[in-house]
Design a protein around this motif. Structure first.
Motif, PDB file in Angstrom:
ATOM      1  N   GLN A  71       0.843  -1.189   0.000  1.00  0.00           N
ATOM      2  CA  GLN A  71       0.000   0.000   0.000  1.00  0.00           C
ATOM      3  C   GLN A  71       0.877   1.238   0.000  1.00  0.00           C
ATOM      4  O   GLN A  71       1.720   1.431   0.875  1.00  0.00           O
ATOM      5  CB  GLN A  71      -0.932   0.025   1.206  1.00  0.00           C
ATOM      6  CG  GLN A  71      -1.941   1.173   1.180  1.00  0.00           C
ATOM      7  CD  GLN A  71      -3.069   0.941   2.151  1.00  0.00           C
ATOM      8  OE1 GLN A  71      -2.835   0.611   3.305  1.00  0.00           O
ATOM      9  NE2 GLN A  71      -4.303   1.120   1.690  1.00  0.00           N
ATOM     10  N   ASP A  74       1.307   8.581   0.543  1.00  0.00           N
ATOM     11  CA  ASP A  74       2.089   9.752   0.172  1.00  0.00           C
ATOM     12  C   ASP A  74       2.593  10.491   1.406  1.00  0.00           C
ATOM     13  O   ASP A  74       2.330  10.088   2.553  1.00  0.00           O
ATOM     14  CB  ASP A  74       1.304  10.680  -0.760  1.00  0.00           C
ATOM     15  CG  ASP A  74       0.101  11.340  -0.094  1.00  0.00           C
ATOM     16  OD1 ASP A  74       0.040  11.390   1.144  1.00  0.00           O
ATOM     17  OD2 ASP A  74      -0.794  11.805  -0.829  1.00  0.00           O
ATOM     18  N   GLN A  79      -3.479   7.360   1.538  1.00  0.00           N
ATOM     19  CA  GLN A  79      -3.175   6.028   1.020  1.00  0.00           C
ATOM     20  C   GLN A  79      -3.913   5.739  -0.274  1.00  0.00           C
ATOM     21  O   GLN A  79      -5.059   6.163  -0.469  1.00  0.00           O
ATOM     22  CB  GLN A  79      -3.541   4.969   2.073  1.00  0.00           C
ATOM     23  CG  GLN A  79      -2.689   5.023   3.328  1.00  0.00           C
ATOM     24  CD  GLN A  79      -3.020   3.920   4.304  1.00  0.00           C
ATOM     25  OE1 GLN A  79      -4.151   3.453   4.372  1.00  0.00           O
ATOM     26  NE2 GLN A  79      -2.034   3.489   5.082  1.00  0.00           N
ATOM     27  N   ARG A  80      -3.251   5.009  -1.144  1.00  0.00           N
ATOM     28  CA  ARG A  80      -3.880   4.510  -2.367  1.00  0.00           C
ATOM     29  C   ARG A  80      -4.382   3.094  -2.111  1.00  0.00           C
ATOM     30  O   ARG A  80      -3.955   2.443  -1.155  1.00  0.00           O
ATOM     31  CB  ARG A  80      -2.883   4.529  -3.518  1.00  0.00           C
ATOM     32  CG  ARG A  80      -2.489   5.934  -3.934  1.00  0.00           C
ATOM     33  CD  ARG A  80      -1.609   5.927  -5.152  1.00  0.00           C
ATOM     34  NE  ARG A  80      -1.314   7.287  -5.588  1.00  0.00           N
ATOM     35  CZ  ARG A  80      -0.531   7.582  -6.626  1.00  0.00           C
ATOM     36  NH1 ARG A  80       0.032   6.593  -7.299  1.00  0.00           N
ATOM     37  NH2 ARG A  80      -0.318   8.835  -6.957  1.00  0.00           N
ATOM     38  N   ASN A 107      -4.169   1.959 -10.357  1.00  0.00           N
ATOM     39  CA  ASN A 107      -4.763   2.692  -9.245  1.00  0.00           C
ATOM     40  C   ASN A 107      -4.405   4.161  -9.282  1.00  0.00           C
ATOM     41  O   ASN A 107      -5.149   5.008  -8.789  1.00  0.00           O
ATOM     42  CB  ASN A 107      -4.291   2.098  -7.905  1.00  0.00           C
ATOM     43  CG  ASN A 107      -4.862   0.714  -7.665  1.00  0.00           C
ATOM     44  OD1 ASN A 107      -5.900   0.361  -8.192  1.00  0.00           O
ATOM     45  ND2 ASN A 107      -4.161  -0.072  -6.867  1.00  0.00           N
ATOM     46  N   GLY A 108      -3.235   4.473  -9.897  1.00  0.00           N
ATOM     47  CA  GLY A 108      -2.752   5.846  -9.866  1.00  0.00           C
ATOM     48  C   GLY A 108      -3.187   6.696 -11.034  1.00  0.00           C
ATOM     49  O   GLY A 108      -2.755   7.832 -11.165  1.00  0.00           O
ATOM     50  N   LYS A 111      -7.409   3.849 -14.256  1.00  0.00           N
ATOM     51  CA  LYS A 111      -8.473   3.005 -13.737  1.00  0.00           C
ATOM     52  C   LYS A 111      -9.414   2.492 -14.815  1.00  0.00           C
ATOM     53  O   LYS A 111     -10.073   1.475 -14.646  1.00  0.00           O
ATOM     54  CB  LYS A 111      -9.258   3.777 -12.676  1.00  0.00           C
ATOM     55  CG  LYS A 111      -8.421   4.128 -11.450  1.00  0.00           C
ATOM     56  CD  LYS A 111      -9.238   4.884 -10.428  1.00  0.00           C
ATOM     57  CE  LYS A 111      -8.395   5.237  -9.213  1.00  0.00           C
ATOM     58  NZ  LYS A 111      -9.160   5.998  -8.198  1.00  0.00           N
TER      59      LYS A 111
END
Length: 235
Positions: A71, A74, A79-80, A107-108, A111
């Motif tokens: 996980q 930043d 959290q992502r 995820n970043g 999507k």
């Protein structure tokens, strides 16, 4: 996105009871083990960290397989979504599944894209020695949108992997005798048939007694430091 990629670089059935520890290559793996890799930019400013936890350890034939959640968090603590990575220990080598990089990219900011991995492998031998040449790491993925045909292809090759030297590295997690491994990373994205290429130099410091690199540095094609990561916590 560039920081995420560098961080991840710098990032692969017979099931026994999950609580049973498994020994392989001189390391003991068990459910619940935690690791933290902290990432910094070239000016030594923290830009985030990746939290790893071993969720499952089991045997597949003669190999030990670890399922690990990762996980990204930043520098502000945001959290992502977590993703799963896999390591396979054969007794002679450790094989890393690089699919987690693609999951993190999705995820970043990707999507809406469907990702299909074609090639996915990064191997570390059980024993390292100065001057040793390591096999290339490779990952290739096909990207599509909305169930249609392929829109883009992405490939990454870690070439010219070699053990350059042996030296101690100290991090908040302790002092480790490490092997310095250099490699050239080549990226190629083909969007609608048009190639976009990029290269970087990765320098990692690895010990035979830890699953993750103790330190990893990323340099651009001109040799300028882009960022680095450190193993900051381990149990």
């Amino acid at each position: 996105m560039k920081n995420v990629i560098c961080a991840l670089l710098v990032a692969l059935v017979c099931t026994v009871n999950n609580s049973q520890a498994q020994d392989c290559l001189g390391m003991t793996f068990k459910t619940g083990m935690n690791f933290e890799l902290s990432h910094f930019n070239a000016k030594e400013k923290p830009i985030g960290k990746v939290l790893y936890q071993v969720k499952d350890v089991h045997k597949e034939g003669s190999s030990t397989v670890m399922d690990i959640t990762a996980q990204f968090e930043d520098e502000k603590g945001k959290q992502r979504p977590p993703y799963i990575i896999h390591y396979t220990c054969t007794g002679d080598e450790l094989v890393a599944d690089m699919a987690g990089m693609m999951q993190a990219m999705q995820n970043g900011g990707m999507k809406d894209m469907e990702l299909k991995l074609k090639t996915n492998k990064l191997v570390y031998p059980g024993k390292l020695s100065v001057g040793q040449k390591l096999s290339d790491g490779q990952m290739e993925a096909e990207m599509s949108s909305g169930g249609g045909g392929p829109m883009a292809n992405m490939s990454m090759t870690m070439a010219n992997r070699q053990v350059e030297s042996k030296e101690p590295i100290t991090t908040p997690a302790g002092t480790f005798d490490t092997y310095k491994i250099t490699s050239d990373v080549n990226f190629e994205n083909k969007v609608m048939g048009i190639p976009i290429r990029n290269t970087m130099r990765i320098v990692t410091y690895r010990t035979e007694k830890q699953l993750f690199d103790v330190k990893s540095e990323s340099y651009n094609k001109n040799g300028k430091l882009m960022g680095y990561s450190l193993l900051t916590k381990t149990n």
